[in-house]
Design a protein around this motif. Structure first.
Motif, PDB file in Angstrom:
ATOM      1  N   UNK A 141       0.996  -1.323   0.141  1.00 51.37           N
ATOM      2  CA  UNK A 141      -0.062  -0.012  -0.017  1.00 51.37           C
ATOM      3  C   UNK A 141       0.752   1.419  -0.020  1.00 51.37           C
ATOM      4  N   UNK A 142       2.267   1.285   0.370  1.00 50.33           N
ATOM      5  CA  UNK A 142       2.918   2.286   0.504  1.00 50.33           C
ATOM      6  C   UNK A 142       4.016   2.403  -0.514  1.00 50.33           C
ATOM      7  N   UNK A 143       4.730   1.173  -0.501  1.00 46.88           N
ATOM      8  CA  UNK A 143       6.044   1.115  -1.331  1.00 46.88           C
ATOM      9  C   UNK A 143       5.638   0.545  -2.707  1.00 46.88           C
ATOM     10  N   UNK A 144       4.632   0.090  -2.996  1.00 46.04           N
ATOM     11  CA  UNK A 144       4.458  -0.269  -4.551  1.00 46.04           C
ATOM     12  C   UNK A 144       2.855  -0.367  -4.748  1.00 46.04           C
ATOM     13  N   UNK A 145       2.037   0.999  -4.558  1.00 47.16           N
ATOM     14  CA  UNK A 145       0.595   0.839  -4.683  1.00 47.16           C
ATOM     15  C   UNK A 145      -0.011   0.568  -5.974  1.00 47.16           C
ATOM     16  N   UNK A 146      -1.048  -0.064  -5.767  1.00 38.81           N
ATOM     17  CA  UNK A 146      -1.718  -0.466  -7.203  1.00 38.81           C
ATOM     18  C   UNK A 146      -2.386   1.304  -7.671  1.00 38.81           C
ATOM     19  N   UNK A 147      -2.887   1.375  -8.808  1.00 36.55           N
ATOM     20  CA  UNK A 147      -3.203   2.818  -9.374  1.00 36.55           C
ATOM     21  C   UNK A 147      -4.346   3.030  -8.571  1.00 36.55           C
ATOM     22  N   UNK A 149      -6.541   1.841  -5.163  1.00 35.33           N
ATOM     23  CA  UNK A 149      -6.385   1.171  -4.055  1.00 35.33           C
ATOM     24  C   UNK A 149      -7.383   0.084  -4.039  1.00 35.33           C
ATOM     25  N   UNK A 150      -6.754  -1.378  -3.673  1.00 36.56           N
ATOM     26  CA  UNK A 150      -7.573  -2.544  -3.739  1.00 36.56           C
ATOM     27  C   UNK A 150      -7.790  -3.099  -4.784  1.00 36.56           C
ATOM     28  N   UNK A 151      -7.546  -2.678  -6.011  1.00 33.34           N
ATOM     29  CA  UNK A 151      -7.662  -3.241  -7.382  1.00 33.34           C
ATOM     30  C   UNK A 151      -6.271  -3.528  -8.062  1.00 33.34           C
ATOM     31  N   UNK A 152      -6.307  -4.699  -9.005  1.00 31.57           N
ATOM     32  CA  UNK A 152      -5.060  -4.930  -9.416  1.00 31.57           C
ATOM     33  C   UNK A 152      -5.019  -4.244 -10.889  1.00 31.57           C
ATOM     34  N   UNK A 153      -3.836  -3.727 -11.069  1.00 33.57           N
ATOM     35  CA  UNK A 153      -3.595  -2.873 -12.144  1.00 33.57           C
ATOM     36  C   UNK A 153      -3.578  -3.926 -13.571  1.00 33.57           C
ATOM     37  N   UNK A 154      -3.196  -5.177 -13.364  1.00 32.68           N
ATOM     38  CA  UNK A 154      -3.262  -5.761 -14.530  1.00 32.68           C
ATOM     39  C   UNK A 154      -4.491  -6.365 -15.090  1.00 32.68           C
ATOM     40  N   UNK A 158     -10.042  -7.909  -7.368  1.00 37.92           N
ATOM     41  CA  UNK A 158     -10.112  -7.201  -6.176  1.00 37.92           C
ATOM     42  C   UNK A 158      -8.848  -7.846  -5.214  1.00 37.92           C
ATOM     43  N   UNK A 159      -7.942  -6.880  -4.644  1.00 34.26           N
ATOM     44  CA  UNK A 159      -6.752  -7.499  -4.010  1.00 34.26           C
ATOM     45  C   UNK A 159      -7.081  -8.189  -2.551  1.00 34.26           C
ATOM     46  N   UNK A 160      -6.364  -8.946  -2.321  1.00 36.12           N
ATOM     47  CA  UNK A 160      -6.540  -9.544  -0.711  1.00 36.12           C
ATOM     48  C   UNK A 160      -5.374  -9.559  -0.044  1.00 36.12           C
ATOM     49  N   UNK A 161      -5.616  -9.437   1.381  1.00 37.60           N
ATOM     50  CA  UNK A 161      -4.176  -9.978   2.477  1.00 37.60           C
ATOM     51  C   UNK A 161      -4.315 -11.116   2.916  1.00 37.60           C
ATOM     52  N   UNK A 162      -3.205 -11.735   3.055  1.00 36.54           N
ATOM     53  CA  UNK A 162      -3.083 -13.040   3.462  1.00 36.54           C
ATOM     54  C   UNK A 162      -3.254 -13.170   4.815  1.00 36.54           C
ATOM     55  N   UNK A 163      -3.896 -14.405   5.359  1.00 34.12           N
ATOM     56  CA  UNK A 163      -4.296 -14.620   6.572  1.00 34.12           C
ATOM     57  C   UNK A 163      -3.365 -14.637   7.493  1.00 34.12           C
ATOM     58  N   UNK A 164      -2.027 -15.248   6.962  1.00 32.90           N
ATOM     59  CA  UNK A 164      -0.912 -15.280   7.838  1.00 32.90           C
ATOM     60  C   UNK A 164       0.216 -13.928   8.029  1.00 32.90           C
ATOM     61  N   UNK A 165      -0.395 -12.754   7.283  1.00 32.18           N
ATOM     62  CA  UNK A 165       0.192 -11.564   7.564  1.00 32.18           C
ATOM     63  C   UNK A 165      -0.490 -10.794   8.669  1.00 32.18           C
TER      64      UNK A 165
END
Ligand code: AP5
Length: 220
Positions: A141-147, A149-154, A158-165
């Motif tokens: 979200x800070x160092x390599x953000x999508x254009x 927020x929450x959506x893949x540029x490619x 919809x982007x997700x956060x890993x359970x183990x994070x």
């Protein structure tokens, strides 16, 4: 001649990010043990269900299961030019098994880049990581953000956060890394395969340093 490269480093060091860049640049298969476990989990296979028990609490999946899975993956045709291994090996037993596996086909590991990043940076990186479920691209979200927020540029997924994070699990994963994986730093140093890269630099600078080192050491 086929090239086999092992990316070593703690959780959040940037192994996956760099493997995505390097595998394209070097035309090597990208083998991520974590991605294979997550794909199995998504498809609710027996392997996925078993791995989940360990992954959710930040522990390592047992060696025999992991080694068998990587052996099968390495036997596929896209590894004919070699592979970039991301997240495997992670224990001395796995490292020895990989050496044995490759030597059966007269192959060997060519280089082990170690992406070194201190613990306090790792937690910030993992808590801000967002991944695309479709193409697997990793954002921050800070160092390599999508254009958007929450959506893949490619592919606009919809982007997700890993359970183990989750912070608690991240701390456990870092402890597990120091206890069970860090002995591999010495193992590969003694085999003259280790090359250390400062992983606190920008993503682009880390990629350049890795490429330069791989070209110099193993003529990729
Ligand atoms: P796995 O998926 O392999 O996780 P990991 O090793 O903990 O590594 P990560 O994917 O968390 O981090 P990374 O180094 O790839 O960083 P990334 O590039 O994403 O394993 C998960 C679980 O599966 C394990 O806990 C275990 O249970 C099981 N498992 C897997 N392999 C196993 C094995 N061999 N044996 C047994 N069990 C196994 O980057 C992180 C974030 O930082 C991203 O948001 C990225 O955008 C950002 N970032 C990257 N580089 C930079 C930079 N230079 N500057 C700023 N931000 C950056």
């Amino acid at each position: 001649m086929a090239k086999f490269i092992v990316l070593l480093g703690p959780p959040g060091a940037g192994k996956g990010t760099q493997a995505q860049i390097l595998s394209k640049a070097l035309n090597l298969a990208h083998i991520s043990s974590g991605d294979i476990f997550r794909e199995n989990l998504k498809n609710q296979t027996e392997l996925g269900k078993l791995a989940q028990k360990y992954m959710d609490r930040g522990a390592l999946v047992p060696d025999d299961i992991t080694i068998a899975m990587i052996q099968e993956r390495l036997s596929r045709s896209d590894c004919i030019n070699g592979a970039l291994l991301d997240g495997f090996p992670r224990t001395p037993t796995q490292a020895i098994a990989l050496d044995e596996l490759l030597s059966k086909s007269n192959q060997k590991i060519d280089c082990v880049p170690y992406i070194n990043v201190p613990a306090e940076v790792l937690i910030e990186r993992l808590s801000g990581r967002w991944t695309c479920p479709t193409c697997g691209y990793v954002y921050h979200e800070k160092f390599n953000p999508p254009t958007v927020p929450g959506i893949c540029d490619k592919d606009q997924s919809k982007l997700y956060q890993r359970v183990d994070d989750k912070e608690e699990t991240v701390k456990k994963r870092i402890d597990v890394y120091w206890e069970q994986t860090s002995p591999l730093i010495e193992y590969y140093r003694q085999n003259n395969l280790l090359v250390e890269v400062d992983g606190t630099q920008s993503i682009e600078n880390v990629s350049s340093q890795l490429l330069e080192a791989l070209q110099r050491i193993c003529s990729v």
